[in-house]
Design an enzyme around this catalytic site. Structure first.
Site, short mmCIF file in Angstrom:
data_model
loop_
_atom_site.label_atom_id
_atom_site.label_comp_id
_atom_site.label_asym_id
_atom_site.label_seq_id
_atom_site.Cartn_x
_atom_site.Cartn_y
_atom_site.Cartn_z
N SER A 86 18.14 -15.05 -1.98
CA SER A 86 18.65 -16.65 -1.86
C SER A 86 18.51 -17.66 -3.84
O SER A 86 19.71 -16.97 -3.61
CB SER A 86 17.20 -17.43 -1.02
OG SER A 86 17.61 -18.87 -0.46
N ASP A 218 20.78 -12.58 9.35
CA ASP A 218 19.84 -14.55 8.07
C ASP A 218 20.19 -15.98 9.30
O ASP A 218 21.76 -16.34 9.40
CB ASP A 218 20.70 -14.24 7.40
CG ASP A 218 19.69 -15.50 6.02
OD1 ASP A 218 19.47 -15.79 7.06
OD2 ASP A 218 19.83 -14.97 4.74
N HIS A 246 16.31 -13.99 6.36
CA HIS A 246 16.95 -14.99 5.73
C HIS A 246 15.62 -13.82 4.27
O HIS A 246 15.45 -13.45 3.32
CB HIS A 246 17.02 -16.15 5.32
CG HIS A 246 17.10 -16.45 4.10
ND1 HIS A 246 17.82 -15.91 3.42
CD2 HIS A 246 16.67 -17.37 2.95
CE1 HIS A 246 18.38 -17.24 2.24
NE2 HIS A 246 16.91 -17.52 2.31
#
Length: 268
Positions: A86, A218, A246
């Site tokens: 991320s 995701d 995610h």
């Protein structure tokens, strides 16, 4: 997946926004069981790091634990595999630019992956452009902060946001853990490092082999968004994990570890 002793690598794992080293616990255990070195780091004001979010003024200060760890890698011939998740992809990019000779490969796991010739804030800006307002913040809280650079805001990830956008395919235990351990995070979008289009160079950042791991389920950074970042950096290898949300390290830890070990075997 088996590895040879000559191909064993040191993995350094970097968490995303509001998270900490704790989120990598499954992956660290699996990599170590396979014979690799694996180090999960807390960025500044994250996880168990003692600083508060308002005490960290710049993105470089935030990324300092990673930069120091890469700089200190001193084993003879040791080269690192940096793994960013991320927002952690941006810290990994900064380390690649600073220490390209120490990095065998960089792995971006559903991560922000910047490209040479554009500033590091571009992936975040594109993510916000693509995300409908009602899905952007949900029950997240914006927290006013003051640091050495002036006033700003941090974000607190809300429980509904975590459940629906990050952990919807992950075990309930991992969602519960995240709800207990996330801390306010700063994206540093106004930091000069995020706005410098000349920061990432072909000779440094561009010279390090990049692998992007696409999380196909995701709900935060969509598959289309992830593929857009790959297209912006030609030559990036791509791996895909079906059913990964995610929080890839929680929803598909075994599949992620297999990919990481394959990368360790491939890149010297």
């Amino acid at each position: 997946m088996e590895i040879s002793s000559s191909s064993k690598k040191h993995f350094i794992l970097v968490h995303g926004l509001c998270h900490g080293a704790w989120c990598w616990y499954r992956v660290v255990a699996a990599l170590r069981a396979a014979g690799h070195r694996a180090t999960a780091l807390d960025m500044a004001a994250s996880g168990a790091h003692p600083a508060r979010v308002d005490e960290v003024g710049t993105f470089e200060e935030y990324s300092r634990p990673l930069l120091d760890a890469v700089a200190a890698a001193a084993a003879p011939g040791e080269r690192l595999v940096l793994v960013g998740h991320s927002h952690g992809g941006l810290s990994v990019a900064l380390a690649m630019e600073r220490f390209p000779d120490k990095v065998a490969a960089a792995v971006f796991v559903a991560a922000a992956m910047p490209c040479v010739g554009k500033h590091m804030g571009v992936p975040t800006e594109e993510f916000m452009r693509r995300t409908a307002p009602e899905g952007l913040l949900m029950d997240c809280e914006m927290v006013a902060i003051n640091n050495s650079q002036g006033s700003g805001v941090a974000i607190n990830l809300g429980p509904t946001f975590l459940a629906q956008k990050y952990y919807q395919q992950s075990p309930a235990e991992d969602l519960a853990l995240a709800k207990m351990l996330v801390r306010p995070g700063n994206q540093f979008m106004d930091d000069p490092v995020m706005k410098d289009e000349s920061l990432l160079t072909n000779g440094n950042y561009g010279s390090v082999k990049k692998v992007y791991v696409i999380a196909k389920a995701d709900s935060s950074s969509t598959e289309e968004m992830q593929r857009w970042m790959v297209a912006m950096s030609p030559g990036t290898d791509v791996e895909e994990i079906a059913g990964a949300d995610h929080a890839v390290m929680n929803s598909k830890p075994r599949e992620l570890c297999d990919i990481l070990i394959k990368i360790a075997n491939k890149y010297e």
